[in-house]
Design a protein around this motif. Structure first.
Motif, PDB file in Angstrom:
ATOM      1  N   MET A 183      39.669  41.777  23.993  1.00 14.59           N
ATOM      2  CA  MET A 183      40.670  41.381  24.979  1.00 14.59           C
ATOM      3  C   MET A 183      40.365  39.977  25.510  1.00 14.59           C
ATOM      4  O   MET A 183      41.257  39.137  25.639  1.00 14.59           O
ATOM      5  CB  MET A 183      40.704  42.398  26.124  1.00 14.59           C
ATOM      6  N   GLY A 184      39.118  39.726  25.806  1.00 16.71           N
ATOM      7  CA  GLY A 184      38.729  38.419  26.305  1.00 16.71           C
ATOM      8  C   GLY A 184      38.916  37.307  25.291  1.00 16.71           C
ATOM      9  O   GLY A 184      39.338  36.206  25.635  1.00 16.71           O
ATOM     10  N   LEU A 185      38.641  37.599  24.046  1.00 13.64           N
ATOM     11  CA  LEU A 185      38.738  36.578  23.009  1.00 13.64           C
ATOM     12  C   LEU A 185      40.171  36.298  22.581  1.00 13.64           C
ATOM     13  O   LEU A 185      40.457  35.245  22.006  1.00 13.64           O
ATOM     14  CB  LEU A 185      37.899  36.992  21.789  1.00 13.64           C
ATOM     15  N   MET A 186      41.066  37.224  22.853  1.00 19.54           N
ATOM     16  CA  MET A 186      42.453  37.069  22.413  1.00 19.54           C
ATOM     17  C   MET A 186      43.394  36.537  23.500  1.00 19.54           C
ATOM     18  O   MET A 186      44.500  36.114  23.193  1.00 19.54           O
ATOM     19  CB  MET A 186      42.997  38.412  21.905  1.00 19.54           C
ATOM     20  N   LEU A 187      42.978  36.577  24.749  1.00 20.56           N
ATOM     21  CA  LEU A 187      43.867  36.192  25.851  1.00 20.56           C
ATOM     22  C   LEU A 187      43.251  35.076  26.697  1.00 20.56           C
ATOM     23  O   LEU A 187      42.028  34.950  26.764  1.00 20.56           O
ATOM     24  CB  LEU A 187      44.146  37.396  26.759  1.00 20.56           C
ATOM     25  N   ARG A 188      44.111  34.338  27.356  1.00 14.79           N
ATOM     26  CA  ARG A 188      43.641  33.354  28.335  1.00 14.79           C
ATOM     27  C   ARG A 188      43.007  34.109  29.494  1.00 14.79           C
ATOM     28  O   ARG A 188      43.326  35.282  29.740  1.00 14.79           O
ATOM     29  CB  ARG A 188      44.805  32.498  28.813  1.00 14.79           C
ATOM     30  N   PRO A 189      42.113  33.456  30.249  1.00 14.31           N
ATOM     31  CA  PRO A 189      41.358  34.170  31.303  1.00 14.31           C
ATOM     32  C   PRO A 189      42.225  34.966  32.270  1.00 14.31           C
ATOM     33  O   PRO A 189      41.908  36.122  32.579  1.00 14.31           O
ATOM     34  CB  PRO A 189      40.611  33.039  32.019  1.00 14.31           C
ATOM     35  N   ARG A 190      43.293  34.374  32.739  1.00 18.40           N
ATOM     36  CA  ARG A 190      44.153  35.066  33.702  1.00 18.40           C
ATOM     37  C   ARG A 190      44.724  36.355  33.108  1.00 18.40           C
ATOM     38  O   ARG A 190      44.736  37.409  33.756  1.00 18.40           O
ATOM     39  CB  ARG A 190      45.270  34.115  34.107  1.00 18.40           C
ATOM     40  N   TYR A 191      45.181  36.285  31.875  1.00 18.14           N
ATOM     41  CA  TYR A 191      45.780  37.453  31.232  1.00 18.14           C
ATOM     42  C   TYR A 191      44.712  38.469  30.822  1.00 18.14           C
ATOM     43  O   TYR A 191      44.960  39.672  30.843  1.00 18.14           O
ATOM     44  CB  TYR A 191      46.642  37.036  30.046  1.00 18.14           C
ATOM     45  N   ALA A 192      43.541  37.988  30.450  1.00 17.81           N
ATOM     46  CA  ALA A 192      42.442  38.910  30.125  1.00 17.81           C
ATOM     47  C   ALA A 192      42.052  39.712  31.372  1.00 17.81           C
ATOM     48  O   ALA A 192      41.875  40.931  31.309  1.00 17.81           O
ATOM     49  CB  ALA A 192      41.246  38.139  29.585  1.00 17.81           C
ATOM     50  N   LEU A 193      41.955  39.021  32.502  1.00 18.19           N
ATOM     51  CA  LEU A 193      41.613  39.683  33.758  1.00 18.19           C
ATOM     52  C   LEU A 193      42.696  40.681  34.164  1.00 18.19           C
ATOM     53  O   LEU A 193      42.408  41.838  34.480  1.00 18.19           O
ATOM     54  CB  LEU A 193      41.412  38.637  34.860  1.00 18.19           C
ATOM     55  N   LEU A 194      43.945  40.240  34.128  1.00 18.12           N
ATOM     56  CA  LEU A 194      45.052  41.125  34.511  1.00 18.12           C
ATOM     57  C   LEU A 194      45.164  42.330  33.578  1.00 18.12           C
ATOM     58  O   LEU A 194      45.416  43.449  34.034  1.00 18.12           O
ATOM     59  CB  LEU A 194      46.366  40.348  34.537  1.00 18.12           C
ATOM     60  N   SER A 195      44.976  42.119  32.295  1.00 15.68           N
ATOM     61  CA  SER A 195      45.068  43.225  31.338  1.00 15.68           C
ATOM     62  C   SER A 195      43.969  44.246  31.572  1.00 15.68           C
ATOM     63  O   SER A 195      44.218  45.451  31.545  1.00 15.68           O
ATOM     64  CB  SER A 195      45.004  42.690  29.903  1.00 15.68           C
ATOM     65  N   MET A 196      42.757  43.766  31.825  1.00 18.57           N
ATOM     66  CA  MET A 196      41.659  44.704  32.072  1.00 18.57           C
ATOM     67  C   MET A 196      41.872  45.442  33.391  1.00 18.57           C
ATOM     68  O   MET A 196      41.596  46.646  33.486  1.00 18.57           O
ATOM     69  CB  MET A 196      40.314  43.980  32.065  1.00 18.57           C
ATOM     70  N   LEU A 197      42.378  44.745  34.393  1.00 25.82           N
ATOM     71  CA  LEU A 197      42.674  45.430  35.659  1.00 25.82           C
ATOM     72  C   LEU A 197      43.761  46.483  35.463  1.00 25.82           C
ATOM     73  O   LEU A 197      43.682  47.569  36.052  1.00 25.82           O
ATOM     74  CB  LEU A 197      43.067  44.417  36.736  1.00 25.82           C
ATOM     75  N   CYS A 198      44.762  46.182  34.637  1.00 29.85           N
ATOM     76  CA  CYS A 198      45.805  47.183  34.331  1.00 29.85           C
ATOM     77  C   CYS A 198      45.194  48.401  33.649  1.00 29.85           C
ATOM     78  O   CYS A 198      45.563  49.543  33.948  1.00 29.85           O
ATOM     79  CB  CYS A 198      46.896  46.573  33.450  1.00 29.85           C
ATOM     80  N   TYR A 199      44.262  48.168  32.721  1.00 30.12           N
ATOM     81  CA  TYR A 199      43.564  49.267  32.046  1.00 30.12           C
ATOM     82  C   TYR A 199      42.849  50.146  33.083  1.00 30.12           C
ATOM     83  O   TYR A 199      42.955  51.376  33.052  1.00 30.12           O
ATOM     84  CB  TYR A 199      42.578  48.690  31.031  1.00 30.12           C
ATOM     85  N   LEU A 200      42.134  49.505  34.019  1.00 27.69           N
ATOM     86  CA  LEU A 200      41.417  50.257  35.056  1.00 27.69           C
ATOM     87  C   LEU A 200      42.379  51.014  35.972  1.00 27.69           C
ATOM     88  O   LEU A 200      42.118  52.161  36.348  1.00 27.69           O
ATOM     89  CB  LEU A 200      40.542  49.317  35.890  1.00 27.69           C
TER      90      LEU A 200
END
Length: 181
Positions: free
Chosen positions: A44-61
């Motif tokens: 997830m981190g390697l495929m997305l820009r930082p903002r989207y990586a953070l938001l995506s992981m928060l959505c997962y949580l």
């Protein structure tokens, strides 16, 4: 610009799904199960820009916290986030965000690896402290159960994520590649 945001959001949603799927490949070896969630967090981190990586992981949580069975063993709910492995799950935020920062900074592979390993260490620290708090185990007991068995496999997951992200990006059209990282 709107196309790039849409692409990043769709990719983030896809990576949340991949993360949920990878977390289901579980081998129980103690109180902390072995799964491929770390691979998903790095990817997830390697495929997305930082903002989207953070938001995506928060959505997962958030999805998992609300009870959607996205965590290891098709589990979900606040009891998982506040349970023995909750610190490690929350630690995925460090992994995805810091990996994304390293990827988008355009730094050397050596520096990128260093940042990604530091993110894994932060995940271990958060998870182990939380585990120690809930289990009343000593630091050494917690390391023996929760960290030491996972170090080598997690480093392989890191390497696999680097390879997979690179291979995927090479196959994307340039405009899609630029919208991600």
């Amino acid at each position: 610009m709107k196309y790039q945001k849409t692409m990043a959001l769709c990719t983030g949603a896809m990576l949340i799904t991949i993360m949920a799927g990878l977390s289901q490949l579980v081998i129980s070896i103690g109180p902390v199960p072995f799964n491929l969630g770390v691979l998903g967090a790095f990817l997830m981190g390697l495929m997305l820009r930082p903002r989207y990586a953070l938001l995506s992981m928060l959505c997962y949580l958030i999805l998992g916290g609300l009870g959607v069975p996205v965590f290891a063993g098709f589990s979900g709910g606040p009891q998982v986030l506040f349970g023995m492995t909750g610190g490690y799950i929350v630690g995925y935020v460090f992994i995805s965000y810091m990996s994304s920062l390293a990827e988008t900074a355009g730094l050397s592979l050596k520096f990128k690896l260093s940042v990604m390993i530091c993110s894994l260490v932060l995940c271990y620290v958060l998870g182990t402290c939380w585990f120690m708090y809930l289990s009343n185990n000593s630091f050494m007991e917690s390391l023996a159960v929760c960290v030491i068995p996972f170090i080598i496999p997690d480093l392989f997951k890191l390497a696999a994520a680097l390879y997979l992200a690179s291979a995927i990006k090479k196959r994307l059209p340039m405009e899609l590649r630029n919208s991600l990282t």
